[in-house]
Design an enzyme around this catalytic site. Structure first.
Site, PDB file in Angstrom:
ATOM      1  N   SER A  23     -18.760 -66.389   9.861  1.00  0.00           N
ATOM      2  CA  SER A  23     -17.658 -66.301  10.602  1.00  0.00           C
ATOM      3  C   SER A  23     -17.601 -65.318  11.616  1.00  0.00           C
ATOM      4  O   SER A  23     -17.407 -65.509  12.886  1.00  0.00           O
ATOM      5  CB  SER A  23     -16.430 -65.910   9.715  1.00  0.00           C
ATOM      6  N   GLU A  59     -22.468 -27.602  21.454  1.00  0.00           N
ATOM      7  CA  GLU A  59     -22.632 -26.482  22.469  1.00  0.00           C
ATOM      8  C   GLU A  59     -22.018 -25.286  21.976  1.00  0.00           C
ATOM      9  O   GLU A  59     -22.895 -24.171  22.145  1.00  0.00           O
ATOM     10  CB  GLU A  59     -21.891 -26.969  23.970  1.00  0.00           C
TER      11      GLU A  59
END
Length: 371
Positions: free
Chosen positions: A308, A56
């Site tokens: 895993s 911004e």
């Protein structure tokens, strides 16, 4: 003022700005902004790097911070707190913006809603949720990180059409074509860290750096999961700490040794982790990496570590590259090691599939659905 088609148009423009910052802003989010008056774009901005002005402010700065009566489009709720930079909300009010269109609220539970509330209290009309899903997708790693303290885990695999990642001898160069491999380097470029297991180091001796000819970029941290520190000291990742950081996750039971000292002398970081059933506790490792501000983690193998991660429900997203090749036989190296489920109902399901082609290769991105 009600939401319009122009809101969608200009938010898409803000998203394009945001994408310019992908892989550069961690641990901050990726954000884009557009300033518009009477349907005409006056300026654009994006967050370039942590510590730099937010999107911004970047857009307002180009206008000399004078934007009376303009509409600001921003992909993420403007911040209303002091961090490395002052609050964006203050700059928006001071610039004279009359309307702010926000893609998504800040996912950080400690600050969510504060920016929009401040703007409303200061007489600015606020519209939220324009292209929210698209805005959330480009910041999916940041969202998980601020809500859980753990990195967003992406698993990347290159496969033959019959599901193999390498031949029975471990040969895998190259399953996919050059364009697919170039995109894979972009994935590395945008990640905070790249992780592989011991088997990948022993079999491939990979470099694990992002080699992108079009963009200069910081290198991801290279992480080796090696419970008992069995990786050779002369492995390529240990010989190249001058071009990219390297860390080894070892079991907390390991005591100081000549090998550890030799690696630390080379600049390798030793991360001691809890061990579960004789292997690194990957969930605990993710907590450790989160504390190191690792927001996104790209896992490139091998088959055991991927298994895993799936078993622990840790994978957040898959990048599967399928090459038009058939290895045949039944003794190649699969994507996931170990014994599979007994029934189709027990398979890990995937959702939100997206398909992209790189010449004859096909890339599928998808998200797991854990039971």
């Amino acid at each position: 003022m009600a939401r319009t088609d122009l809101d969608t148009k200009f938010m898409r423009m803000a998203l394009r700005e945001a994408r310019k910052g992908l892989g550069k802003t961690s641990p901050n989010p990726t954000v884009g902004a557009v300033v518009v008056r009477d349907g005409r774009v006056l300026s654009k901005g994006f967050h370039r790097k942590a510590g730099f002005p937010h999107a911004e402010v970047e857009a307002l700065r180009k206008l000399g911070h004078e934007a009376k009566g303009c509409t600001l489009y921003v992909t993420l709720e403007p911040c209303n707190h002091y961090g490395r930079t002052p609050p964006c909300t203050h700059a928006i009010v001071q610039a004279g913006i009359s309307r702010v269109v926000v893609g998504m609220m800040d996912p950080n539970p400690n600050v969510s809603g504060g920016g929009c509330q401040y703007l409303s209290q200061n007489g600015i009309q606020v519209e939220c949720g324009v292209l929210e899903q698209e805005c959330r997708r480009i910041n999916e790693a940041y969202i998980k990180f601020v809500q859980t303290g753990r990195p967003f885990i992406l698993v990347k695999c290159a496969l033959t059409m019959d599901g193999w990642t390498a031949t029975r001898t471990g040969h895998s160069k190259w399953i996919t074509n050059a364009r697919s491999r170039a995109f894979a380097h972009r994935l590395r470029r945008d990640a905070d860290a790249v992780m592989v297991g011991l088997g990948t180091v022993l079999q491939d001796d990979p470099l694990l750096t992002a080699r992108d000819k079009k963009h200069s970029h910081r290198q991801p941290l290279r992480i080796i999961v090696d419970t008992n520190l069995s990786s050779p000291v002369d492995s390529l990742v240990f010989r190249t700490t001058d071009i990219a950081g390297t860390a080894v996750a070892v079991g907390s039971h390991l005591e100081s040794s000549a090998k550890i000292e030799a690696l630390e002398t080379k600049g390798v970081e030793i991360i001691k982790c809890p061990v579960k059933q004789g292997k690194i506790d990957l969930a605990a490792l993710m907590d450790i990496l989160g504390k190191k501000s690792i927001v996104s983690l790209l896992v490139e193998g091998g088959a055991r570590i991927i298994r895993s991660l799936i078993q622990e429900s840790l994978v957040d997203k898959f990048y599967l590259f399928l090459a038009p090749k058939l290895l045949g036989g039944g003794d190649g190296i699969p994507m996931i090691a170990g014994q599979g489920p007994e029934s189709i109902e027990q398979c890990l399901k995937l959702k939100d599939l997206r398909i992209r082609r790189f010449e004859e290769d096909v890339m599928i991105t998808a998200y797991p659905v854990y039971q």
